[in-house]
Design a protein around this motif. Sequence first.
Motif, PDB file in Angstrom:
ATOM      1  N   ASN A   1      -1.756   5.152  16.021  1.00  0.00           N
ATOM      2  CA  ASN A   1      -2.361   4.238  15.308  1.00  0.00           C
ATOM      3  C   ASN A   1      -2.817   5.046  14.062  1.00  0.00           C
ATOM      4  O   ASN A   1      -4.074   5.743  13.861  1.00  0.00           O
ATOM      5  N   PRO A   2      -1.926   5.680  13.125  1.00  0.00           N
ATOM      6  CA  PRO A   2      -2.296   6.469  12.085  1.00  0.00           C
ATOM      7  C   PRO A   2      -3.044   5.800  11.145  1.00  0.00           C
ATOM      8  O   PRO A   2      -3.322   4.647  10.721  1.00  0.00           O
ATOM      9  N   PRO A   3      -3.453   6.629   9.899  1.00  0.00           N
ATOM     10  CA  PRO A   3      -4.106   6.078   8.708  1.00  0.00           C
ATOM     11  C   PRO A   3      -2.950   5.342   7.983  1.00  0.00           C
ATOM     12  O   PRO A   3      -2.085   5.801   7.782  1.00  0.00           O
ATOM     13  N   TYR A   4      -3.307   4.174   7.858  1.00  0.00           N
ATOM     14  CA  TYR A   4      -2.063   3.293   7.212  1.00  0.00           C
ATOM     15  C   TYR A   4      -2.407   2.113   6.075  1.00  0.00           C
ATOM     16  O   TYR A   4      -1.622   1.590   5.525  1.00  0.00           O
ATOM     17  N   ILE A   5      -3.925   2.425   5.813  1.00  0.00           N
ATOM     18  CA  ILE A   5      -4.217   1.460   4.695  1.00  0.00           C
ATOM     19  C   ILE A   5      -3.881   1.977   3.239  1.00  0.00           C
ATOM     20  O   ILE A   5      -4.246   3.228   3.025  1.00  0.00           O
ATOM     21  N   PRO A   6      -3.051   1.204   2.468  1.00  0.00           N
ATOM     22  CA  PRO A   6      -2.559   1.513   1.216  1.00  0.00           C
ATOM     23  C   PRO A   6      -4.101   2.113   0.383  1.00  0.00           C
ATOM     24  O   PRO A   6      -5.018   1.351   0.635  1.00  0.00           O
ATOM     25  N   THR A   7      -3.833   3.281  -0.331  1.00  0.00           N
ATOM     26  CA  THR A   7      -5.256   3.551  -1.073  1.00  0.00           C
ATOM     27  C   THR A   7      -5.872   2.452  -2.238  1.00  0.00           C
ATOM     28  O   THR A   7      -6.977   2.408  -2.078  1.00  0.00           O
ATOM     29  N   ARG A   8      -4.995   1.790  -2.623  1.00  0.00           N
ATOM     30  CA  ARG A   8      -5.564   0.895  -3.434  1.00  0.00           C
ATOM     31  C   ARG A   8      -6.203  -0.176  -2.858  1.00  0.00           C
ATOM     32  O   ARG A   8      -7.315  -0.717  -3.100  1.00  0.00           O
ATOM     33  N   VAL A   9      -5.668  -0.678  -1.604  1.00  0.00           N
ATOM     34  CA  VAL A   9      -6.253  -1.687  -0.698  1.00  0.00           C
ATOM     35  C   VAL A   9      -7.508  -1.231   0.043  1.00  0.00           C
ATOM     36  O   VAL A   9      -8.559  -1.838   0.012  1.00  0.00           O
ATOM     37  N   LEU A  10      -7.432  -0.043   0.218  1.00  0.00           N
ATOM     38  CA  LEU A  10      -8.876   0.775   0.796  1.00  0.00           C
ATOM     39  C   LEU A  10      -9.965   0.648  -0.299  1.00  0.00           C
ATOM     40  O   LEU A  10     -10.988   0.355  -0.002  1.00  0.00           O
ATOM     41  N   ARG A  11      -9.536   0.807  -1.306  1.00  0.00           N
ATOM     42  CA  ARG A  11     -10.661   1.017  -2.426  1.00  0.00           C
ATOM     43  C   ARG A  11     -11.024  -0.295  -2.974  1.00  0.00           C
ATOM     44  O   ARG A  11     -12.197  -0.432  -3.104  1.00  0.00           O
ATOM     45  N   GLU A  12     -10.269  -1.207  -2.858  1.00  0.00           N
ATOM     46  CA  GLU A  12     -10.542  -2.723  -3.629  1.00  0.00           C
ATOM     47  C   GLU A  12     -10.753  -3.876  -2.593  1.00  0.00           C
ATOM     48  O   GLU A  12     -11.326  -4.826  -3.111  1.00  0.00           O
ATOM     49  N   GLU A  13     -10.150  -3.718  -1.533  1.00  0.00           N
ATOM     50  CA  GLU A  13     -10.263  -4.760  -0.590  1.00  0.00           C
ATOM     51  C   GLU A  13     -10.792  -4.547   0.678  1.00  0.00           C
ATOM     52  O   GLU A  13     -11.342  -5.505   1.380  1.00  0.00           O
ATOM     53  N   VAL A  14     -10.822  -3.494   1.224  1.00  0.00           N
ATOM     54  CA  VAL A  14     -11.570  -3.231   2.579  1.00  0.00           C
ATOM     55  C   VAL A  14     -13.108  -3.379   2.342  1.00  0.00           C
ATOM     56  O   VAL A  14     -13.702  -2.951   1.633  1.00  0.00           O
ATOM     57  N   PRO A  15     -13.623  -4.193   3.246  1.00  0.00           N
ATOM     58  CA  PRO A  15     -15.099  -4.231   3.322  1.00  0.00           C
ATOM     59  C   PRO A  15     -15.868  -3.086   3.565  1.00  0.00           C
ATOM     60  O   PRO A  15     -15.599  -2.052   4.026  1.00  0.00           O
ATOM     61  N   ALA A  16     -17.148  -3.084   2.815  1.00  0.00           N
ATOM     62  CA  ALA A  16     -18.107  -1.670   2.766  1.00  0.00           C
ATOM     63  C   ALA A  16     -18.388  -1.198   4.225  1.00  0.00           C
ATOM     64  O   ALA A  16     -18.550  -0.285   4.273  1.00  0.00           O
ATOM     65  N   GLU A  17     -18.620  -2.303   5.091  1.00  0.00           N
ATOM     66  CA  GLU A  17     -18.796  -1.612   6.532  1.00  0.00           C
ATOM     67  C   GLU A  17     -17.842  -0.732   6.956  1.00  0.00           C
ATOM     68  O   GLU A  17     -18.201   0.099   7.883  1.00  0.00           O
ATOM     69  N   VAL A  18     -16.487  -0.954   6.525  1.00  0.00           N
ATOM     70  CA  VAL A  18     -15.566   0.042   7.066  1.00  0.00           C
ATOM     71  C   VAL A  18     -15.553   1.173   6.210  1.00  0.00           C
ATOM     72  O   VAL A  18     -15.523   2.393   6.694  1.00  0.00           O
TER      73      VAL A  18
END
Length: 304
Positions: free
Chosen positions: A207-224
């Motif tokens: 289960n590697p790091p897999y969230i695209p950088t843009r998605v991580l920056r713009e869409e992933v909740p602050a809690e994460v």
Amino acid sequence: MAQEQLWTIKRVLDWTSGYLERRGDEHPRLSAEWLLANVCGLSRVELYVNFDKPLEQAELTAMHAAIERRAAGEPLQYVTGEMPFRHIVLRCERGVLIPRPETEVLVDAALEGVDAAVSRRGGDVVGERAVRVLEVGTGTGCVALSIASERPGTLVTATDLSDRAIRLAARNREALGLEDAVELVECDLASGVDPALMGSFSVLVSNPPYIPTRVLREEVPAEVVDYEPKLALDGGPDGLDVFRRLLELSATALEPGGTLAVELYEGSLDDAAALAGAQGGWASVEVREDLTRRPRVLVCAREG
């Protein structure tokens, strides 16, 4: 103090639920139950059969601190320090990725790979013929420890780049009594794994790091984003930076007929399958959905 003024379990639950709801918690009642169960040393079911039990002052003080941490957005798993996963309970702490329910699908795929290897061996899986699993990026140890506990006799080698993750996984391993079944190695990918084991693994799971950088920056909740380690989240521009390296590793790590199982971002699975197809050497390449019916896990079976 009059009875109606006592802070009973029911009163604390109701107050906490309302407070967390006003602070934007999506599941305020569940959060209240988790926090109070942890503080009181009770199960969530036991809370409901002890509604009239008053909290002691130390419990009230601990509950107040826990509520404030949760209200500030800190994940429940970090506040309570634990997380149930499949059939085990794991310690969790800041700096190590929190296990997700969708990762249980990844474990299912890895277990299928173990069972296929047992079948190839004709059921003889002791000594040198024991089934070996390599996990890259173990974090809390949730995948490696689940495999070892659900398939006794399987030997798991689990790696992580983070010293903090390895130390936490070791505590979880010891709590479950799986020291003889799970080896933990602090290294990048599999660079620290005994070279003699390469080519002997029946399953390579990650289960590697897999969230695209843009998605991580713009869409992933602050809690994460604000609390969980970026090292375990950011998968590069297309989310497949580490996956490409895992594909290369699979060619040397897996035995003939072995299984590669990798959890990935839902928008990256088609590209990942194409990369595996272009690499060649696979008898099958399959995309599987998670519990919410989103594409989540790539499962590849080696030829042979």
